[in-house]
Write a protein that holds these residues in place. Structure first.
Motif, PDB file in Angstrom:
ATOM      1  N   UNK A   4      23.808 -59.896  50.515  1.00 32.02           N
ATOM      2  CA  UNK A   4      24.284 -58.979  49.462  1.00 32.02           C
ATOM      3  C   UNK A   4      24.241 -57.521  49.915  1.00 32.02           C
ATOM      4  N   UNK A   5      23.110 -57.003  50.425  1.00 33.78           N
ATOM      5  CA  UNK A   5      23.136 -55.596  50.887  1.00 33.78           C
ATOM      6  C   UNK A   5      24.122 -55.358  52.029  1.00 33.78           C
ATOM      7  N   UNK A   6      24.252 -56.331  52.939  1.00 34.84           N
ATOM      8  CA  UNK A   6      25.227 -56.184  54.031  1.00 34.84           C
ATOM      9  C   UNK A   6      26.636 -56.126  53.470  1.00 34.84           C
ATOM     10  N   UNK A   7      26.934 -57.014  52.513  1.00 34.25           N
ATOM     11  CA  UNK A   7      28.266 -57.056  51.911  1.00 34.25           C
ATOM     12  C   UNK A   7      28.587 -55.748  51.184  1.00 34.25           C
ATOM     13  N   UNK A   8      27.623 -55.219  50.438  1.00 41.26           N
ATOM     14  CA  UNK A   8      27.861 -53.973  49.695  1.00 41.26           C
ATOM     15  C   UNK A   8      28.137 -52.809  50.641  1.00 41.26           C
ATOM     16  N   UNK A   9      27.376 -52.724  51.719  1.00 41.60           N
ATOM     17  CA  UNK A   9      27.596 -51.648  52.694  1.00 41.60           C
ATOM     18  C   UNK A   9      28.986 -51.753  53.325  1.00 41.60           C
ATOM     19  N   UNK A  10      29.357 -52.964  53.699  1.00 45.14           N
ATOM     20  CA  UNK A  10      30.637 -53.157  54.383  1.00 45.14           C
ATOM     21  C   UNK A  10      31.821 -53.026  53.422  1.00 45.14           C
ATOM     22  N   UNK A  11      31.637 -53.412  52.171  1.00 42.97           N
ATOM     23  CA  UNK A  11      32.711 -53.226  51.186  1.00 42.97           C
ATOM     24  C   UNK A  11      32.995 -51.741  50.983  1.00 42.97           C
ATOM     25  N   UNK A  12      31.947 -50.949  50.958  1.00 40.70           N
ATOM     26  CA  UNK A  12      32.140 -49.493  50.873  1.00 40.70           C
ATOM     27  C   UNK A  12      32.884 -48.985  52.105  1.00 40.70           C
ATOM     28  N   UNK A  13      32.529 -49.539  53.265  1.00 47.39           N
ATOM     29  CA  UNK A  13      33.228 -49.163  54.492  1.00 47.39           C
ATOM     30  C   UNK A  13      34.697 -49.548  54.458  1.00 47.39           C
ATOM     31  N   UNK A  14      35.012 -50.693  53.893  1.00 51.27           N
ATOM     32  CA  UNK A  14      36.406 -51.134  53.790  1.00 51.27           C
ATOM     33  C   UNK A  14      37.226 -50.165  52.952  1.00 51.27           C
ATOM     34  N   UNK A  15      36.661 -49.725  51.834  1.00 54.65           N
ATOM     35  CA  UNK A  15      37.382 -48.791  50.968  1.00 54.65           C
ATOM     36  C   UNK A  15      37.662 -47.472  51.706  1.00 54.65           C
ATOM     37  N   UNK A  16      36.774 -47.078  52.605  1.00 53.74           N
ATOM     38  CA  UNK A  16      36.971 -45.839  53.363  1.00 53.74           C
ATOM     39  C   UNK A  16      38.034 -45.992  54.445  1.00 53.74           C
ATOM     40  N   UNK A  17      37.959 -47.080  55.215  1.00 54.39           N
ATOM     41  CA  UNK A  17      38.893 -47.238  56.342  1.00 54.39           C
ATOM     42  C   UNK A  17      40.290 -47.644  55.867  1.00 54.39           C
ATOM     43  N   UNK A  18      40.409 -48.100  54.619  1.00 54.30           N
ATOM     44  CA  UNK A  18      41.713 -48.544  54.110  1.00 54.30           C
ATOM     45  C   UNK A  18      42.748 -47.435  54.074  1.00 54.30           C
ATOM     46  N   UNK A  19      42.284 -46.202  54.032  1.00 49.47           N
ATOM     47  CA  UNK A  19      43.212 -45.064  54.000  1.00 49.47           C
ATOM     48  C   UNK A  19      43.977 -44.922  55.314  1.00 49.47           C
ATOM     49  N   UNK A  20      43.490 -45.575  56.369  1.00 47.37           N
ATOM     50  CA  UNK A  20      44.134 -45.462  57.684  1.00 47.37           C
ATOM     51  C   UNK A  20      44.959 -46.698  58.029  1.00 47.37           C
TER      52      UNK A  20
END
Length: 574
Positions: free
Chosen positions: A174-190
């Motif tokens: 769960x903590x790994x997923x939450x961290x990476x989901x936040x990362x996905x939202x950031x990199x999606x702009x590129x």
């Protein structure tokens, strides 16, 4: 003998990476060799295919087939989509992660993929990689979230270790997923914005033959008005086995010429106005009345690496291939002679028997609802989904074993007519059973031969002088490398016996090493060909491999660092 066993494992890995031999074939052959040379007793060999955790995985896949027929998932997908790209992405990422924690992630991606491809507000390429990554991350949080966790659990049970509970993976997942989901939202702009582009490198690749009685014969490309088509581009021309590329405006057409176009699905009808032009041996006018749909070739497809001519595609599926799309890559040559690859998107003109064909589900993920199996009613959907959630909760609190709950639910679905034995037979994961059953036998051979001792001695001599943590990191990255080059389940099967041997060499608790295998096998973010949901979105999103590498690299780093920090904290080595 130990060296020979290790060499056989190395040969298996090279076979999986360098050849087109299926994992089921490679694993089964090696397991049979172990059996013939008495490295594995017959009883142990057979027990691998009846492992309780493997049987649970099979039941989960069969139940997922029933759940996929619920229209509630398609309605939910339409609700999630918004005119705002950021809002759509946030809803899709969070919802797919939550659903994938308990449902088969291919079913989740398939349900959302259809709606994403039909909407016109946001370019699909801005949403599909986040969808696939989120479904992977949701899967690492529970025992049933991904087949990889259940596969690792089956190896643990077979090795005499304690079985993982429903939420054993959640403390780190769960903590790994939450961290990476936040990362996905950031990199999606590129991410690339492939929005309705009309270029030479179009989404579909299709061919048409010029009939001998066509009035177009004897006139050049310019006169026949083939230069400026609405949404189609004449790419190449094949004449008597010779390819003419590029096609000049003054090229005179001859009877039997094969015209090779690129274009979009909605623009195929442009060919209607050209007399005497045939696709799939039919007049274009007749073809346009057919049921056209899109389908992605699955990772387990029987047709992979074969040409349409070799397999007689029309006879096999009661369908003809009008066009082929392979990511954002431009294909060359006549359509019927191009080997079909896993992840290719095919534009099909289907007949009446297509939807009843047993081979369809095994070979394709359909991107159109028109030819999918009959959907459940609202009442039936509520019963099935409610029953599934009850089974998960009962298993999570220890009230009812997951195997018994899923078996009971499947029986109810059969008796009530929500599924049939024919549907279950079509959905049965035969190749997965062969891979895991054979891998359990291979793992036994490694563990009970001198190979395990050689692995242990190596780590005692070269690694133990540093730290057990280094060994833990090593097994994680070994599994990650394997899952990026072969499949996730094959990676888990290859890495598990090594991880267990390393843990034993340190007299450490094997749990963190086993979890390193589970999390490492799900760490497939860089290459689209190693994970099924990535393959599902690769061609619909018109992605290049480089798109996955650019988007996946920061997610892979974030994922790896968080797993390597949290796992030993939650599950200590000693």
């Amino acid at each position: 003998m130990g060296i020979i066993v290790l060499l056989s494992i190395a040969t298996l890995l090279i076979t999986l990476v360098k050849t087109s031999i299926r994992p089921a074939t490679a694993f089964t052959v090696l397991a049979a060799i172990y059996l013939l040379f008495d490295l594995v007793p017959i009883n142990t060999f057979l027990q691998g295919y009846t492992n309780s955790a493997l049987a649970t995985l099979v039941l989960l896949i069969l139940i997922s087939g029933v759940l996929e027929k619920s229209p509630l998932f398609h309605r939910m997908a339409e609700f999630l989509l918004h005119r705002s790209e950021a809002q759509s992405r946030l809803r899709i990422v969070t919802s797919s992660a939550l659903l994938s924690a308990f449902l088969n992630n291919t079913a989740v991606v398939s349900s959302l993929l259809n709606s994403i491809m039909r909407q016109r507000h946001v370019a699909p390429s801005r949403l599909l990689i986040p969808l696939s990554y989120a479904s992977v991350l949701g899967g690492i949080t529970t025992l049933v979230g991904t087949s990889t966790n259940l596969v690792v659990n089956s190896f643990a049970v077979n090795a005499g270790l304690e079985e993982f509970s429903m939420f054993s993976f959640a403390w780190v997942g769960i903590p790994v997923a939450l961290l990476c989901l936040a990362g996905i939202l950031l990199i999606s702009h590129f991410l690339p914005n492939h929005q309705q582009e009309i270029t030479e490198e179009q989404s579909y690749f299709l061919t048409a033959e010029l009939d001998k009685d066509s009035p177009m014969v004897g006139h050049d490309i310019e006169t026949n008005q083939l230069r400026k088509l609405d949404g189609l581009f004449l790419l190449e021309l094949e004449r008597q086995g010779k390819l003419i590329s590029p096609v000049h405006p003054d090229e005179v057409l001859a009877a039997g010429d094969i015209l090779i176009f690129t274009g979009e699905i909605t623009k195929v009808q442009t060919l209607q106005r050209f007399p005497g032009l045939s696709v799939l041996g039919e007049r274009v006018d007749d073809l346009m009345g057919s049921n056209l749909l899109e389908a992605v070739v699955t990772s387990d497809a029987d047709i992979a690496n074969s040409t349409l001519q070799e397999i007689d595609f029309r006879a096999m599926f009661d369908a003809g291939v009008v066009g082929i799309r392979r990511g954002n890559k431009r294909l060359q040559g006549q359509l019927g002679r191009i080997p079909i690859r896993v992840g290719d998107c095919l534009l099909l003109a289907v007949g009446h028997d297509f939807s009843n064909n047993r081979a369809v589900d095994r070979n394709f993920h359909l991107l159109s609802e028109r030819s999918q199996s009959a959907q459940l009613s609202l009442t039936a959907s509520i019963i099935v989904i409610g029953g599934f959630l009850t089974t998960i909760v009962a298993s999570g609190i220890g009230l009812l074993p997951l195997f018994k709950g899923l078996l009971l639910l499947l029986g109810i679905c059969l008796v009530s007519g929500l599924t049939t034995t024919t549907e279950l037979r079509n959905r049965f994961p035969f190749e997965l059973v062969m891979v895991i059953g054979s891998a359990l036998a291979i793992a036994y051979g490694v563990e009970h031969s001198a190979a395990a001792g050689l692995i242990a001695d190596f780590f005692k001599e070269y690694v133990s002088s540093v730290d057990v943590y280094i060994a833990f990191i090593s097994i994680f990255f070994l599994t990650l490398l394997l899952t990026e080059t072969v499949t996730n389940n094959a990676a888990a099967a290859l890495a598990f016996p090594i991880a267990l041997s390393i843990a034993n060499s340190f007299d450490a608790d094997p749990t963190p090493f086993i979890l390193a295998v589970a999390y490492g096998a799900s760490a497939c973010f860089l290459i689209p060909f190693g994970y099924q949901t990535h393959l599902m979105v690769f061609s619909p999103g018109r992605y290049r491999v480089s798109d996955f590498i650019q988007a996946g690299l920061p997610i892979s780093v974030l994922y790896s660092v968080s797993v390597l920090i949290l796992t030993p904290i939650v599950f200590p080595f000693f």
